[in-house]
Design a protein around this motif. Structure first.
Motif, short mmCIF file in Angstrom:
data_model
loop_
_atom_site.label_atom_id
_atom_site.label_comp_id
_atom_site.label_asym_id
_atom_site.label_seq_id
_atom_site.Cartn_x
_atom_site.Cartn_y
_atom_site.Cartn_z
N GLY A 24 0.80 -1.21 0.00
CA GLY A 24 0.00 0.00 0.00
C GLY A 24 0.84 1.26 0.00
N GLU A 25 0.16 2.36 -0.01
CA GLU A 25 0.84 3.66 -0.07
C GLU A 25 1.75 3.87 1.13
N GLY A 26 1.25 3.41 2.28
CA GLY A 26 2.01 3.59 3.52
C GLY A 26 3.40 2.97 3.43
N GLN A 27 3.43 1.73 2.90
CA GLN A 27 4.72 1.06 2.78
C GLN A 27 5.65 1.82 1.85
#
Lengths: 619, 389
Positions: free
Chosen positions: B151-154
């Motif tokens: 995801g974006e967070g990673q």
């Protein structure tokens, strides 16, 4: 605890649904049945439940994250935030195995995204807390301490506080002080943050922030002690006086580091990374590693440097410091990551021992190289004798340390002491080493003595130097090391040289004075003539001896007297009886004044002026 | 720094040193000789040959191997072997080494050895720097290395680590500057209101002073290092050739370490006395040339170290950066595959460093200890020989 039970329950429910539900719809149906059965399951199992959980966490957390003000400044918010993070972390952990389900997968993405943003925020909070903690320390003028008598590390701050206060460097008397580099509340908060970051898999980020900050702190602490970073080559080429200063600073610094700074850091690591022992160990090692290397490197440089004998005492200081701090070192760096540091420290300890042994070897070389031709006029005490004896006496003040150093080595290959010496003296390697140096000195003095043209002066020289040596050895640790037998033998040597001197100087004169049965075999006039010749010889010999030996010196007052007395004691009676013989010859008696130049008292007077060293008849 | 001079020796290009020794050997066969004379020649000749063989072996490395961690370790191994052989030569010749002119030559060598110690220490610090970079790569792997879709967070997390890595490597290049103030605004929800000063990756070299310079140190090791002339070789029976050889090997190994690994004021313009007199000179000088060529390459010119693994870090970081910059959510399957590919690249680089750095550091440390040991033992045995004349 209840949460765990619930989680297990939920997991079991899901598992059943999955196994029994052959299609998605069937599984959903099963889940709905469970949900209807138990309210808790309803919330947790339904897709809506997952979404609801996520949304509520999102609301809470996003609110905190978007705030400008630091979260920790408000304890209620802080703990609420942390609590939410806990729930989020648990949720992610719970939902991850179910990622096949598309709905859960999209929620999981959002949750992970939220978690990452939380972690970033926590990292900022972490740094800010450490920064703030350090700042508050400056305001209180130094570190918070538990005891009043502390090191002069605080001097800088103290001076700023009070102009009337004259900073006096307090010796660090009590190393039980464990310094709180940060206030306890801050440490607690830092731990709360660290816990969450490690649990979420962000241990690297957390450790990195922590290590950076502590390393800077340590470097600053050390620079306040005036310790500069020095390379080995720099130390190698440094002037000795400057190096002595650096050694002093280093001794203080390493004591502060090992007794105060490092234990404090260890305690900090343990508290902040409580429950994560390998993170605590690793971070502690990383924080303290650089400084330890710097400190050890300096000791290494000293060990590798010059072996000039003048350096002995300072090198001993460094060695003793390392030796004394070794237990602390091994205790502090007992974790799995610090093995190489421990090994380095031990290697350097050994090198310092070698350096000390090397210094003694250099002393030997110095003695050997001292040129034989530089014998002292007048046969007096040679500077090398004085230097060596005073050096060894000073060295023996550190006898225990030196015993240790030499015990670990292979003693000189030749134990030059003879059997008796060996048996009765100290059998330590240090004793052997000392005896060996004395042997080297002896050879050198022998060589020097041979430079004198007169055998008698040679004996005077050796008498003087050995007398000095025996005196310096007798009332000292050095004497214990060399042993009574050694002393006795060398004292006997002095006596022997005394005898040699007397024989080589005075036997000729005494021979002249020997009046045997001349009178019986020859005529009275013949006897008179031979006596007159003897008298002439005596006068010239005696005159010559007095002239030659006027510049000779015996430095030791007692020995000087002994010599005078013994010369007098043999010469006086012989001369007196010779004069007596003369008085029996009427021929000579008539012109006594013409022939006899010296009365017995004159002879004694001349002898009593010997060995002062100020020549009345200069050569 | 001036470019290296090319001072060819005036003698014939054939291995002059060898011809001297072999001529003597003929003489030796033709008349009766003591065992010692032949023994010494063989020992010195053997030394020359072994040094040459080792460096020929190192020079045979292709461009992938050169300056990699395994190659550096081979280099250090070769150094240790040469050192041991030289130590034996010193032991066997100590009575000759305390008389002129050899006494000057050998004490000169030991002085250069001391300078090399600082290089070893600086290199150890440099290895520690690389370990810090390894940690950033670990974060990237942790963020993007899962099987699950990312995801974006990673990506944000990985991006931040890459930015930190770039800053760290940049800091290393400006190792003479003090605290680096950087604004890490990327990856934040909100723009930073203020610039925070972080105790960042400032290259804290613990073993040398701030004014220490690797380039100057190398220059000091190489100063006045010239090949002995024919008549000097004759008068010392080739012993000064052995000393010159060991000096040269020491210089080259230290120079190569400085070339490869980050350290304070890395300068490679050290003067290398050019000589083709000796068998080993050819491979050493060829390695020297190849490394200089590498340093001149466009993408390596500003590198903080020519170590191949550092280049790999730079490459995979650059690829990862390009990738993350071109990412739009949701990810296409193609992009996902690309991400997996790039991550594998990162993993390979990470593993190579993780496995390689510890043994490398241990070896550098071993080199340090052996240099000290052989210097101490050498000085001691020579001074003892002196006094037992």
């Amino acid at each position: 605890m209840a949460e765990n039970g619930e989680e297990k329950l939920v997991a079991v429910a899901r598992h059943i649904a999955k196994t029994l539900g052959h299609t998605d719809t069937m599984a959903e149906d099963i889940l709905r049945i469970f949900s209807n059965f138990d309210g808790r399951l309803r919330e947790k199992l339904s897709d809506d439940g997952v979404k609801q959980t996520l949304n509520s966490l999102d609301r809470k957390i996003s609110g905190y994250i978007s705030a400008d003000a630091p979260i920790w400044s408000n304890p209620a918010n802080f703990y609420s935030f942390l609590d939410s993070v806990d729930q989020l972390t648990a949720a992610v952990r719970e939902w991850t195995p179910l990622a096949d389900d598309k709905n859960i997968s999209s929620c999981l993405d959002r949750a992970e995204d939220l978690l990452q943003r939380s972690m970033f925020r926590l990292e900022d909070e972490f740094r800010a807390l450490m920064e703030r903690g350090a700042k508050s320390l400056d305001l209180t003028g130094g570190r918070a301490v538990h005891r009043p008598d502390y090191s002069d590390e605080e001097d800088d701050a103290s001076v700023e506080d009070d102009d009337n206060f004259v900073p006096v460097a307090q010796p660090i008397t009590d190393y039980d002080v464990v310094v709180d580099a940060l206030p306890a509340g801050t440490i607690g908060d830092l731990h709360e943050i660290a816990r969450r970051m490690v649990a979420a898999g962000y241990v690297n980020e957390c450790s990195h922030a922590f290590n950076m900050w502590r390393r800077e702190f340590l470097e600053e602490s050390l620079s306040r002690l005036g310790l500069q970073k020095l390379g080995i080559d720099e130390v190698h080429r440094m002037q000795w006086t400057q190096l002595e200063d650096e050694i002093e600073k280093w001794i203080k610094a390493i004591n502060v580091a090992l007794r105060i700074l490092f234990p404090s850091e260890r305690s900090l690591c343990d508290r902040i990374f409580l429950g994560f022992s390998s993170a605590a160990d690793l971070n502690f090692m990383e924080v303290c590693r650089g400084l330890t290397i710097q400190l050890l490197n300096f000791a290494d440089a000293v060990a590798i440097g010059s072996r000039s004998p003048e350096r002995l005492f300072k090198v001993l200081d460094v060695y003793e410091t390392v030796r004394d701090l070794m237990p602390e070192f091994e205790l502090i760096f007992s974790d799995q990551y610090s093995l190489s540091l421990r090994n380095e420290a031990i290697a350097i300890w050994k090198r310092l021992e070698e350096a000390i042994r090397g210094i003694f070897m250099e002393l030997e070389n110095l003695i050997r190289r001292d040129p034989a031709k530089s014998a002292v006029p007048g046969g007096g005490l040679h500077p090398i004798t004085r230097y060596v004896m005073n050096y060894l006496r000073a060295a023996c003040r550190s006898r225990l340390t030196l015993e240790q150093v030499f015990e670990d080595s292979v003693a000189p290959s030749v134990d030059c002491r003879d059997g008796d010496d060996k048996a009765l003296s100290s059998s330590s390697s240090l004793g052997v080493q000392m005896a060996w140096i004395m042997e080297v000195l002896e050879c050198n003095l022998e060589a020097k003595s041979k430079v004198y043209r007169e055998a008698a002066l040679c004996s005077v020289f050796l008498m003087n130097n050995w007398r000095y040596i025996v005196q310096k050895v007798k009332d000292d640790e050095l004497g214990t090391l060399l042993g009574d037998d050694w002393i006795r033998k060398r004292t006997a040597k002095v006596r022997q040289y005394h005898v040699n001197y007397q024989r080589s100087s005075w036997s000729k004169v005494l021979g002249v004075l020997k009046v045997d049965s001349i009178s019986n075999s020859t005529s009275p006039s013949g006897a008179s003539k031979s006596l007159k010749e003897k008298l002439k010889l005596f006068n010239s010999y005696f005159e010559e001896i007095c002239k030659t030996q006027s510049s000779w010196v015996i430095f030791d007052e007692q020995l000087r007297e002994e010599l005078r007395i013994s010369v007098s004691g043999t010469l006086s009676p012989a001369y007196r009886s010779f004069i007596g013989r003369l008085q029996a010859v009427p021929d000579i008696v008539k012109h006594m004044d013409r022939h006899v130049r010296y009365s017995v008292e004159d002879v004694e007077a001349r002898i009593s002026m010997l060995f002062q060293g100020n020549g009345s008849g200069r050569r | 720094m001036p470019a290296t001079d090319y001072q060819e020796s005036s003698s014939s290009p054939s291995s002059f040193g060898f011809s001297i020794l072999s001529r003597r050997r003929d003489q030796v066969h033709s008349m009766e000789s003591t065992h010692d004379a032949t023994g010494q020649e063989t020992e010195l000749e053997a030394f020359q040959r072994q040094v040459a063989e080792r460096f020929q072996d190192l020079a045979a490395a292709d461009s992938h191997e050169l300056l990699s961690i395994p190659w550096i370790r081979k280099l250090l191994d070769a150094f240790l072997c040469c050192q041991e052989e030289f130590k034996i030569i010193v032991m066997n010749n100590k009575s000759k080494l305390n008389k002129p002119p050899m006494d000057r030559h050998i004490s000169d060598f030991f002085e250069r050895s001391v300078k090399a110690l600082d290089v070893c220490n600086a290199i150890r610090d440099g290895i520690e720097q690389i370990r810090q970079w390894e940690k950033q790569l670990e974060i990237v792997l942790c963020a993007l290395g899962n099987q699950r879709s990312i995801g974006e967070g990673q990506f944000r997390r990985a991006k931040k680590a890459l930015v930190d890595l770039a800053i760290a490597m940049l800091d290393e290049k400006d190792s003479n500057t003090t605290l680096a103030h950087r604004n890490r605004s990327f990856g934040r929800h909100n723009a930073q209101k203020e610039q925070r000063s972080f105790g960042h990756f400032r290259s804290l070299s613990w073993s040398v002073s701030r004014s220490w310079s690797a380039a100057r140190q190398l220059q000091a090791i190489s100063s006045n290092l010239v090949a002995p002339r024919g008549n000097e070789i004759m008068s010392t029976n080739g012993l000064n050739v052995a000393v010159f050889t060991m000096n040269y090997v020491l210089l080259f190994v230290m120079w190569a370490l400085v070339a490869a690994i980050p350290c304070q004021d890395r300068g490679l313009q050290t003067h290398f006395y050019m000589t083709r007199q000796f068998l080993w000179a050819v491979p050493i000088l060829s390695l020297h040339e190849r490394i200089l060529e590498e340093a001149k390459k466009r993408d390596r010119r500003n590198s903080c170290g020519l170590l191949k693994e550092i280049h790999d870090i730079e490459k995979c970081a650059r690829h990862m950066n390009e990738l993350t910059d071109s990412i739009h959510f949701p990810l296409t399957e193609e992009k996902e595959r690309e991400v997996k590919q790039r991550i594998e690249e990162v993993r390979r680089v990470y593993d190579a460093i993780k496995d390689g750095l510890d043994p490398l550091e241990r070896q550098v440390r071993e080199v340090f200890h052996r240099i000290v040991r052989s210097r101490t033992d050498g000085l001691d045995s020579i001074s003892r020989a002196n006094s037992h004349d």
